[in-house]
Design a protein around this motif. Structure first.
Motif, short mmCIF file in Angstrom:
data_model
loop_
_atom_site.label_atom_id
_atom_site.label_comp_id
_atom_site.label_asym_id
_atom_site.label_seq_id
_atom_site.Cartn_x
_atom_site.Cartn_y
_atom_site.Cartn_z
N GLY A 1 0.34 5.18 6.17
CA GLY A 1 0.60 4.23 7.24
C GLY A 1 -0.44 4.23 8.34
N VAL A 2 -1.47 5.06 8.22
CA VAL A 2 -2.53 5.14 9.22
C VAL A 2 -3.66 4.19 8.84
N THR B 1 5.21 2.97 9.41
CA THR B 1 5.95 4.09 8.82
C THR B 1 5.94 4.04 7.30
N GLY B 2 5.19 3.12 6.74
CA GLY B 2 5.01 3.01 5.30
C GLY B 2 3.57 2.72 4.97
N PRO B 3 3.20 2.76 3.70
CA PRO B 3 1.81 2.49 3.30
C PRO B 3 1.33 1.13 3.81
N VAL B 4 0.07 1.08 4.21
CA VAL B 4 -0.53 -0.19 4.64
C VAL B 4 -0.93 -0.96 3.39
N GLN C 1 6.70 -1.68 3.08
CA GLN C 1 7.75 -0.65 3.13
C GLN C 1 8.46 -0.64 4.47
N ASP C 2 7.71 -0.76 5.57
CA ASP C 2 8.40 -0.82 6.86
C ASP C 2 8.65 -2.26 7.31
N CYS C 3 8.22 -3.23 6.47
CA CYS C 3 8.52 -4.66 6.68
C CYS C 3 8.04 -5.15 8.04
#
Length: 221
Positions: free
Chosen positions: A116-117, A136-139, A157-159
């Motif tokens: 997520g970075v 908070t999830g993969p980019v 993933q974090d929508c």
């Protein structure tokens, strides 16, 4: 012989991609052996991106840093001999991975990670320029604004789609800090192909194609 060697290296990469990246990264800076030797290592990395993108995707930050190491301005001989091969390999990353983007005028190269970075590199200095944290999830997708002052990012993933300030103006820019200036939540999306993702600025704001093919226009311009 070159074809056989390439095939063997691709087999090694499929079995142990991190080892291939490590070995080719070391070889890519060995212009003291010969410029052709170093360039061949860069071509192997580019070929691996073309043939095994699923294997490369978790290693994107390491791959980008291996390429940028060859552009170190403190080693002008290495930079001069590597420039064309590195440029070609970086272009391959941008064309292959929607979580990678490049802004020509500012020479900024952005990579979204599975943690997520977002890492932003400056190609002129071959250094890490900014680190964006918030997802908070993969980019899954990245896109620079035409002026290079903003970067949009998307995580299925974090929508969320987030907008980051990448310009150097203002107090935060002088401190070398970065911040999320806007965020928009999205409904969950069914599973789909990661390569279908596309995030780009448009006249209507930000245009996003999600993994399942859904297209959205977000007023975040």
């Amino acid at each position: 012989m070159a074809g056989a060697a390439s095939a063997l290296l691709m087999q090694v990469g499929n079995a142990d991609p991190s080892t291939l990246l490590q070995v080719m990264s070391k070889a890519a800076i060995r212009v003291d052996i010969s410029p052709a030797y170093a360039s061949s290592a860069l071509l192997v990395l580019q070929l691996f991106v073309q043939r095994a993108p699923e294997k490369v995707r978790p290693l994107l930050p390491g791959c980008a840093e291996a390429l940028l190491r060859c552009l170190d301005p403190s080693d002008p001989t290495l930079r001069r001999h590597s420039l064309l091969a590195v440029t070609s390999a970086l272009h391959e990353l941008v064309q292959t991975f929607p979580m990678v983007d490049f802004h020509q005028e500012s020479q900024k190269f952005a990579v979204g990670t599975g943690e997520g970075v977002i890492l932003v590199y400056d190609l002129r200095t071959a250094t890490k320029w900014r680190v964006f944290e918030g997802h908070t999830g993969p980019v899954a997708g990245l896109g620079f604004a035409p002026d290079g002052a903003r970067l949009a990012s998307y995580s299925s993933q974090d929508c969320t789609v987030r907008m980051w300030q990448t310009g150097t103006g203002g107090f935060l820019g002088l401190l070398g800090q970065s911040r999320c200036i806007r965020q928009q939540s999205l409904p969950p999306v069914p599973e789909g192909e990661w390569r279908a993702v596309c995030l780009r600025f448009s006249e209507r704001g930000v245009r996003l194609v999600r993994e399942n093919g859904d297209m959205l226009h977000l007023g975040m311009g």
